[in-house]
Design an enzyme around this catalytic site. Structure first.
Site, short mmCIF file in Angstrom:
data_model
loop_
_atom_site.label_atom_id
_atom_site.label_comp_id
_atom_site.label_asym_id
_atom_site.label_seq_id
_atom_site.Cartn_x
_atom_site.Cartn_y
_atom_site.Cartn_z
N HIS A 224 0.82 -1.21 0.00
CA HIS A 224 0.00 0.00 0.00
C HIS A 224 0.85 1.26 0.00
CE1 HIS A 224 -3.66 -2.35 1.77
NE2 HIS A 224 -3.50 -2.54 0.48
N CYS B 146 5.88 11.46 -7.96
CA CYS B 146 5.52 12.56 -8.88
C CYS B 146 4.50 12.05 -9.89
CB CYS B 146 6.78 13.04 -9.62
SG CYS B 146 6.41 14.33 -10.84
N THR C 280 -4.21 -8.30 10.84
CA THR C 280 -5.00 -7.69 9.78
C THR C 280 -6.43 -8.21 9.87
OG1 THR C 280 -5.21 -7.31 7.39
CG2 THR C 280 -4.27 -9.43 8.07
N SER C 281 -7.39 -7.31 9.62
CA SER C 281 -8.81 -7.63 9.85
C SER C 281 -9.39 -8.48 8.74
CB SER C 281 -9.62 -6.34 10.00
OG SER C 281 -9.48 -5.55 8.82
N ASN D 145 -3.69 -12.94 15.59
CA ASN D 145 -4.50 -11.72 15.73
C ASN D 145 -5.05 -11.68 17.16
OD1 ASN D 145 -6.64 -9.71 15.42
ND2 ASN D 145 -6.41 -10.01 13.22
N LEU D 146 -5.43 -10.46 17.59
CA LEU D 146 -6.07 -10.35 18.90
C LEU D 146 -7.38 -11.12 18.93
CD1 LEU D 146 -5.88 -6.66 20.21
CD2 LEU D 146 -4.71 -8.71 21.10
N GLU D 147 -8.04 -11.12 17.75
CA GLU D 147 -9.34 -11.82 17.65
C GLU D 147 -9.47 -12.35 16.23
OE1 GLU D 147 -11.65 -8.42 18.70
OE2 GLU D 147 -11.77 -7.71 16.63
N ALA E 86 0.46 -9.36 19.08
CA ALA E 86 1.54 -9.71 18.14
C ALA E 86 2.89 -9.81 18.85
CB ALA E 86 1.60 -8.65 17.04
N1 APR Z 1 -1.78 -7.76 18.06
C1 APR Z 1 -2.33 -8.46 17.04
N2 APR Z 1 -3.38 -8.01 16.31
C2 APR Z 1 -3.90 -6.81 16.64
C3 APR Z 1 -3.38 -6.02 17.68
C4 APR Z 1 -2.28 -6.55 18.41
N3 APR Z 1 -1.73 -5.87 19.44
N4 APR Z 1 -4.14 -4.89 17.77
C5 APR Z 1 -5.06 -4.96 16.80
N5 APR Z 1 -4.93 -6.13 16.12
C6 APR Z 1 -5.72 -6.59 14.97
C7 APR Z 1 -7.19 -6.30 15.06
O1 APR Z 1 -7.87 -7.36 15.75
C8 APR Z 1 -7.58 -6.23 13.58
O2 APR Z 1 -7.91 -7.53 13.09
O3 APR Z 1 -5.26 -5.86 13.85
C9 APR Z 1 -6.31 -5.75 12.89
C10 APR Z 1 -6.39 -4.32 12.42
O4 APR Z 1 -7.34 -4.29 11.40
P1 APR Z 1 -7.48 -2.94 10.53
O5 APR Z 1 -7.51 -1.78 11.45
O6 APR Z 1 -8.60 -3.18 9.58
O7 APR Z 1 -6.09 -2.84 9.74
P2 APR Z 1 -5.67 -3.60 8.44
O8 APR Z 1 -6.24 -4.99 8.41
O9 APR Z 1 -4.21 -3.46 8.31
O10 APR Z 1 -6.38 -2.72 7.28
C11 APR Z 1 -6.13 -3.11 5.94
O11 APR Z 1 -7.27 -1.15 5.15
O12 APR Z 1 -7.72 1.09 5.33
C12 APR Z 1 -6.98 0.15 4.65
O13 APR Z 1 -4.97 0.59 3.58
C13 APR Z 1 -5.52 0.41 4.84
O14 APR Z 1 -3.74 -1.22 4.94
C14 APR Z 1 -5.00 -0.88 5.48
C15 APR Z 1 -6.07 -1.89 5.09
#
Ligand code: APR
Length: 228
Positions: A105, A113, A172-173, A196-198, A214
């Site tokens: 990303h 540019c 990542t969610s 993941n946390l969940e 993590a």
């Molecule tokens: N340890 C492990 N996992 C964690 C922690 C932690 N301490 N804290 C949060 N998380 C997990 C959450 O449970 C969630 O599943 O990280 C994830 C964060 O999810 P998002 O906020 O959706 O981030 P991400 O998955 O990276 O988003 C993907 O969306 O907006 C776009 O470009 C942006 O790259 C991003 C993409």
């Protein structure tokens, strides 16, 4: 054994960077369509540039955590194919020493540019109409992939996923494609783990899921992998 690791905002949460969709996350406070689309940039470049300036400046106040360092250790010690694919635009993997890494990303600390396509390392503010150091055109933008734009390095990522024996998704969610679909690009028999946390939205696609922060789960997994 070939490894591909995917990280999201959750790996940087314990370094103090807000995620997007957790309570208090960036998309809980702002609308993506106001800040992270080409239309937003055309409509209000100062608002968009100011938001990325603030996020870029915040990088000076945070540091890689144990999870970033563990992945850099794995990258350095792993004698077979390894690729770290991050959705994150922060510089924490790089600062931890990751080498075999792509930022799909883009990166907060880069400018691109729109005139000549040159990409420049960029540590400070990026006010509107800053001239491109290469061609002089006042057409610099953050080198960030906005919604509706093509992620970067996809050919390399797809090739790595097809060959992978182990795929690990961390923090990542599983809500934004194409990254959320990577687990489905694996060949049958590949091992897939979600840390993941969940459980994420695609947790059910993984052969194994581990819940926890993590900074606890990633060093433990790296030790397991390096012990063989
Ligand atoms: N340890 C492990 N996992 C964690 C922690 C932690 N301490 N804290 C949060 N998380 C997990 C959450 O449970 C969630 O599943 O990280 C994830 C964060 O999810 P998002 O906020 O959706 O981030 P991400 O998955 O990276 O988003 C993907 O969306 O907006 C776009 O470009 C942006 O790259 C991003 C993409």
């Amino acid at each position: 054994m070939r490894i591909v690791v995917l990280t999201g905002a959750g790996i940087s949460a314990e370094s103090g960077l807000a995620t997007f969709r957790d309570p208090g996350g960036l998309w809980q406070r702002h609308r993506p369509q106001d800040l992270a689309t080409p239309e937003a940039f055309a409509r209000d470049p100062d608002l968009v540039l100011g938001w990325y300036d603030a996020r870029r400046a915040q990088l000076a106040d945070v540091a890689p955590n144990a999870a970033h360092h563990a992945l850099a250790r794995l990258d350095a010690a792993w004698p077979h194919d390894f690729l770290l694919v991050t959705q994150n635009v922060d510089d924490l993997h790089a600062r931890a020493g990751a080498r075999r890494m792509v930022q799909m990303h883009g990166a907060l600390k880069q400018a691109r540019c729109e005139g000549c396509g040159a990409v420049h390392e960029w540590a400070g503010p990026m006010p509107r109409a800053t001239p491109c150091p290469a061609c002089g055109a006042a057409r610099l933008r953050p080198n960030i992939v906005w919604f509706g734009e093509m992620p970067m390095h996809m050919r390399r990522i797809e090739a790595a996923l097809e060959a992978a024996d182990v795929f690990v998704a961390i923090g990542t969610s599983g809500t934004v494609y194409p990254a959320a679909g990577f687990v489905e690009a694996l060949r049958p028999g590949a091992r897939s783990l979600e840390l993941n946390l969940e459980p994420s939205a695609v947790a059910h696609r993984f052969s194994e899921t581990r819940q926890g922060p993590a900074t606890t789960l990633v060093p433990a997994l790296v030790e397991e992998l390096l012990r063989g």
